[in-house]
Design a protein around this motif. Structure first.
Motif, PDB file in Angstrom:
ATOM      1  N   LEU A 122     100.162 -39.809  88.553  1.00 15.73           N
ATOM      2  CA  LEU A 122      99.070 -40.088  87.632  1.00 15.73           C
ATOM      3  C   LEU A 122      99.378 -41.445  87.001  1.00 15.73           C
ATOM      4  O   LEU A 122     100.344 -41.584  86.257  1.00 15.73           O
ATOM      5  N   MET A 123      98.560 -42.439  87.325  1.00 17.33           N
ATOM      6  CA  MET A 123      98.782 -43.780  86.782  1.00 17.33           C
ATOM      7  C   MET A 123      97.978 -43.947  85.500  1.00 17.33           C
ATOM      8  O   MET A 123      96.780 -43.635  85.450  1.00 17.33           O
ATOM      9  N   VAL A 124      98.636 -44.450  84.471  1.00 16.12           N
ATOM     10  CA  VAL A 124      98.024 -44.622  83.158  1.00 16.12           C
ATOM     11  C   VAL A 124      97.934 -46.117  82.864  1.00 16.12           C
ATOM     12  O   VAL A 124      98.964 -46.786  82.708  1.00 16.12           O
ATOM     13  N   PRO A 125      96.725 -46.685  82.790  1.00 13.97           N
ATOM     14  CA  PRO A 125      96.576 -48.114  82.493  1.00 13.97           C
ATOM     15  C   PRO A 125      96.810 -48.380  81.017  1.00 13.97           C
ATOM     16  O   PRO A 125      95.891 -48.513  80.219  1.00 13.97           O
ATOM     17  N   ILE A 126      98.077 -48.498  80.640  1.00 18.31           N
ATOM     18  CA  ILE A 126      98.457 -48.412  79.223  1.00 18.31           C
ATOM     19  C   ILE A 126      98.090 -49.649  78.413  1.00 18.31           C
ATOM     20  O   ILE A 126      97.855 -49.549  77.200  1.00 18.31           O
ATOM     21  N   SER A 127      98.017 -50.808  79.033  1.00 17.38           N
ATOM     22  CA  SER A 127      97.742 -52.016  78.232  1.00 17.38           C
ATOM     23  C   SER A 127      96.269 -52.434  78.275  1.00 17.38           C
ATOM     24  O   SER A 127      95.912 -53.499  77.780  1.00 17.38           O
ATOM     25  N   PHE A 128      95.417 -51.588  78.828  1.00 14.14           N
ATOM     26  CA  PHE A 128      93.994 -51.895  78.945  1.00 14.14           C
ATOM     27  C   PHE A 128      93.180 -50.819  78.229  1.00 14.14           C
ATOM     28  O   PHE A 128      93.339 -49.640  78.504  1.00 14.14           O
ATOM     29  N   VAL A 129      92.296 -51.197  77.316  1.00 12.10           N
ATOM     30  CA  VAL A 129      91.427 -50.198  76.690  1.00 12.10           C
ATOM     31  C   VAL A 129      90.043 -50.193  77.326  1.00 12.10           C
ATOM     32  O   VAL A 129      89.225 -49.336  77.009  1.00 12.10           O
TER      33      VAL A 129
ATOM     34  N   ILE B 259      94.215 -50.753  90.407  1.00 13.34           N
ATOM     35  CA  ILE B 259      94.708 -49.374  90.356  1.00 13.34           C
ATOM     36  C   ILE B 259      93.891 -48.455  91.254  1.00 13.34           C
ATOM     37  O   ILE B 259      94.453 -47.735  92.106  1.00 13.34           O
ATOM     38  N   CYS B 260      92.573 -48.470  91.083  1.00 20.93           N
ATOM     39  CA  CYS B 260      91.729 -47.477  91.763  1.00 20.93           C
ATOM     40  C   CYS B 260      91.545 -47.745  93.254  1.00 20.93           C
ATOM     41  O   CYS B 260      91.182 -46.825  94.001  1.00 20.93           O
ATOM     42  N   ILE B 261      91.782 -48.982  93.690  1.00 19.76           N
ATOM     43  CA  ILE B 261      91.642 -49.290  95.119  1.00 19.76           C
ATOM     44  C   ILE B 261      92.984 -49.690  95.726  1.00 19.76           C
ATOM     45  O   ILE B 261      93.513 -49.006  96.605  1.00 19.76           O
ATOM     46  N   LEU B 262      93.548 -50.803  95.231  1.00 19.91           N
ATOM     47  CA  LEU B 262      94.743 -51.377  95.858  1.00 19.91           C
ATOM     48  C   LEU B 262      95.941 -50.433  95.801  1.00 19.91           C
ATOM     49  O   LEU B 262      96.553 -50.114  96.832  1.00 19.91           O
ATOM     50  N   TYR B 263      96.283 -49.958  94.603  1.00 21.17           N
ATOM     51  CA  TYR B 263      97.473 -49.110  94.476  1.00 21.17           C
ATOM     52  C   TYR B 263      97.237 -47.706  95.019  1.00 21.17           C
ATOM     53  O   TYR B 263      98.161 -47.066  95.532  1.00 21.17           O
ATOM     54  N   LYS B 264      96.014 -47.229  94.908  1.00 28.16           N
ATOM     55  CA  LYS B 264      95.698 -45.921  95.475  1.00 28.16           C
ATOM     56  C   LYS B 264      95.872 -45.949  96.996  1.00 28.16           C
ATOM     57  O   LYS B 264      96.425 -45.010  97.588  1.00 28.16           O
ATOM     58  N   GLU B 265      95.428 -47.042  97.624  1.00 26.95           N
ATOM     59  CA  GLU B 265      95.599 -47.172  99.067  1.00 26.95           C
ATOM     60  C   GLU B 265      97.073 -47.322  99.444  1.00 26.95           C
ATOM     61  O   GLU B 265      97.533 -46.738 100.441  1.00 26.95           O
ATOM     62  N   GLN B 266      97.818 -48.082  98.656  1.00 22.57           N
ATOM     63  CA  GLN B 266      99.252 -48.226  98.928  1.00 22.57           C
ATOM     64  C   GLN B 266      99.950 -46.877  98.825  1.00 22.57           C
ATOM     65  O   GLN B 266     100.774 -46.529  99.688  1.00 22.57           O
ATOM     66  N   ALA B 267      99.649 -46.103  97.793  1.00 25.08           N
ATOM     67  CA  ALA B 267     100.252 -44.786  97.629  1.00 25.08           C
ATOM     68  C   ALA B 267      99.936 -43.888  98.813  1.00 25.08           C
ATOM     69  O   ALA B 267     100.813 -43.164  99.320  1.00 25.08           O
ATOM     70  N   ALA B 268      98.702 -43.929  99.278  1.00 23.78           N
ATOM     71  CA  ALA B 268      98.309 -43.093 100.415  1.00 23.78           C
ATOM     72  C   ALA B 268      99.099 -43.467 101.663  1.00 23.78           C
ATOM     73  O   ALA B 268      99.546 -42.582 102.416  1.00 23.78           O
TER      74      ALA B 268
ATOM     75  N   MET C 137     107.339 -50.059  92.118  1.00 23.21           N
ATOM     76  CA  MET C 137     107.484 -48.707  91.585  1.00 23.21           C
ATOM     77  C   MET C 137     106.963 -47.668  92.573  1.00 23.21           C
ATOM     78  O   MET C 137     107.593 -46.625  92.786  1.00 23.21           O
ATOM     79  N   LEU C 138     105.836 -47.947  93.203  1.00 20.00           N
ATOM     80  CA  LEU C 138     105.283 -46.998  94.175  1.00 20.00           C
ATOM     81  C   LEU C 138     106.232 -46.824  95.360  1.00 20.00           C
ATOM     82  O   LEU C 138     106.448 -45.685  95.826  1.00 20.00           O
ATOM     83  N   ARG C 139     106.806 -47.901  95.842  1.00 19.37           N
ATOM     84  CA  ARG C 139     107.756 -47.786  96.959  1.00 19.37           C
ATOM     85  C   ARG C 139     108.988 -46.975  96.553  1.00 19.37           C
ATOM     86  O   ARG C 139     109.477 -46.136  97.331  1.00 19.37           O
ATOM     87  N   ASP C 140     109.497 -47.215  95.363  1.00 20.49           N
ATOM     88  CA  ASP C 140     110.675 -46.479  94.894  1.00 20.49           C
ATOM     89  C   ASP C 140     110.376 -44.987  94.759  1.00 20.49           C
ATOM     90  O   ASP C 140     111.208 -44.140  95.135  1.00 20.49           O
ATOM     91  N   LEU C 141     109.205 -44.653  94.215  1.00 15.83           N
ATOM     92  CA  LEU C 141     108.843 -43.246  94.061  1.00 15.83           C
ATOM     93  C   LEU C 141     108.701 -42.562  95.413  1.00 15.83           C
ATOM     94  O   LEU C 141     109.120 -41.404  95.587  1.00 15.83           O
ATOM     95  N   ALA C 142     108.130 -43.263  96.390  1.00 19.06           N
ATOM     96  CA  ALA C 142     107.994 -42.681  97.727  1.00 19.06           C
ATOM     97  C   ALA C 142     109.358 -42.401  98.337  1.00 19.06           C
ATOM     98  O   ALA C 142     109.577 -41.344  98.961  1.00 19.06           O
ATOM     99  N   GLN C 143     110.282 -43.336  98.141  1.00 23.38           N
ATOM    100  CA  GLN C 143     111.636 -43.136  98.664  1.00 23.38           C
ATOM    101  C   GLN C 143     112.330 -41.956  98.002  1.00 23.38           C
ATOM    102  O   GLN C 143     113.172 -41.288  98.612  1.00 23.38           O
TER     103      GLN C 143
END
Length: 316
Positions: free
Chosen positions: A260-267, A277-286, A247-253
């Motif tokens: 804004l990432m929402v961790p929907i299945s985790f309370v 989310i806070c490290i791995l995907y944030k770094e990928q997005a950057a 999803m991140l790659r598609d959005l960048a393209q």
């Protein structure tokens, strides 16, 4: 007449509390034949031990990046205390918690209830969206303890609550707070849920339908459409798609700059939010030229606690 004394058990996955716990925790997880079948039944535990041993070093490295262990037990204990306080005016309640793959387990909760004179048990899954791999496994494990230790005690459960109104309101409010950090710049809302094998859904698991319900209810309040993806894949089976990295790659393209990432299945915060989310995907997005922020996990959000209280009063 004696007042009914309700025992409430909050159910969650559990996690290693320190780096030494990682291998035995993974062994417990992979030993659960109800969610993953490792060859013939006789080989389940030996294969689980080998897989856990192979994966433990990588998992330890990840847990070391979020403080050396999972905060899930601490957070769930705080949720139980907050819920017990919230139920003070509603009758006599003892609220505790039980984990599926790491102590404390369900038998400890049942023993506590017997010691305290609890007359009726209510189990509440902390997974809002039902799957046999999460709520199903946790409830089955707890019911074994109830049947063994307190077979005559009335037992009820809340296996899912994807459209609970206070829960939805809490998510919507956190999304609005998260969007404010972007100062009005165009921002994509991306809901990231824990992935499951496609075979589970094809077998009738309502997990994806439940997540869709939650998203629709949130969007009624926010008026903003989001996109859904799935994180935390592992193993050589077909998983729900798209994955969060895809999803991140598609959005960048597509030229997206803010997410804004929402961790929907985790309370509750766990490795999926604090590391993935806070490290791995944030770094990928950057790396892809995007800014990624996350809406806060609910943890002990008063609206979540109120939602749990409302669920209990409805079933009582």
């Amino acid at each position: 007449m004696n007042q009914e004394h309700y025992g409430v058990i909050l159910l969650n996955m559990g996690g290693p509390e320190n780096l030494e716990d990682v291998h035995p925790f993974l062994y417990n997880l992979f030993s659960d034949r109800g969610i993953i079948q490792l060859g013939p039944k006789l080989l389940q535990k030996p294969l689980a031990w080998l897989i856990a041993k192979k994966r433990a070093p990588k998992s330890r490295a990840i847990y070391s990046k979020i403080g050396g262990g999972s905060p899930l037990k601490k957070i769930t204990a705080q949720q139980a205390k907050a819920l017990e306080d919230a139920l003070t005016g509603d009758g006599k309640y003892t609220v505790t918690y039980a984990m599926r793959y790491w102590p404390p387990y369900g038998d400890e909760a049942v023993k506590l209830f017997l010691e305290q004179g609890v007359t009726s048990t209510i189990a509440v899954s902390l997974y809002p969206h039902f799957s046999k791999a999460t709520s199903g496994s946790s409830l089955a494990h707890l019911k074994e303890a109830v049947d063994e230790l307190a077979p005559h005690m009335p037992f009820q459960s809340v296996p899912s609550w994807p459209d609970q109104s206070s829960y939805i309101q809490a998510l919507a409010e956190n999304i609005q707070i998260g969007l404010a950090a972007f100062d009005g710049a165009p921002t994509e809302i991306v809901y990231s849920a824990h992935s499951l094998p496609v075979s589970f859904i094809e077998g009738g698991d309502p997990y994806v339908d439940h997540i869709t319900v939650t998203m629709q209810e949130i969007e009624k309040l926010t008026g903003i459409k989001g996109r859904l993806c799935y994180q935390s894949r592992s193993g050589p089976v077909e998983w729900l798609a798209p994955s969060t990295p895809e999803m991140l790659r598609d959005l960048a393209q597509d030229g997206c700059k803010n997410i804004l990432m929402v961790p929907i299945s985790f309370v509750s915060d766990h490795i999926e939010t604090l590391y993935e989310i806070c490290i791995l995907y944030k770094e990928q997005a950057a790396r892809l030229g995007m800014r990624l922020e996350t809406s806060e996990s609910l943890n002990t959000n008063p609206l979540l606690i109120e939602g749990l209280r409302e669920l209990i009063l409805e079933i009582r």
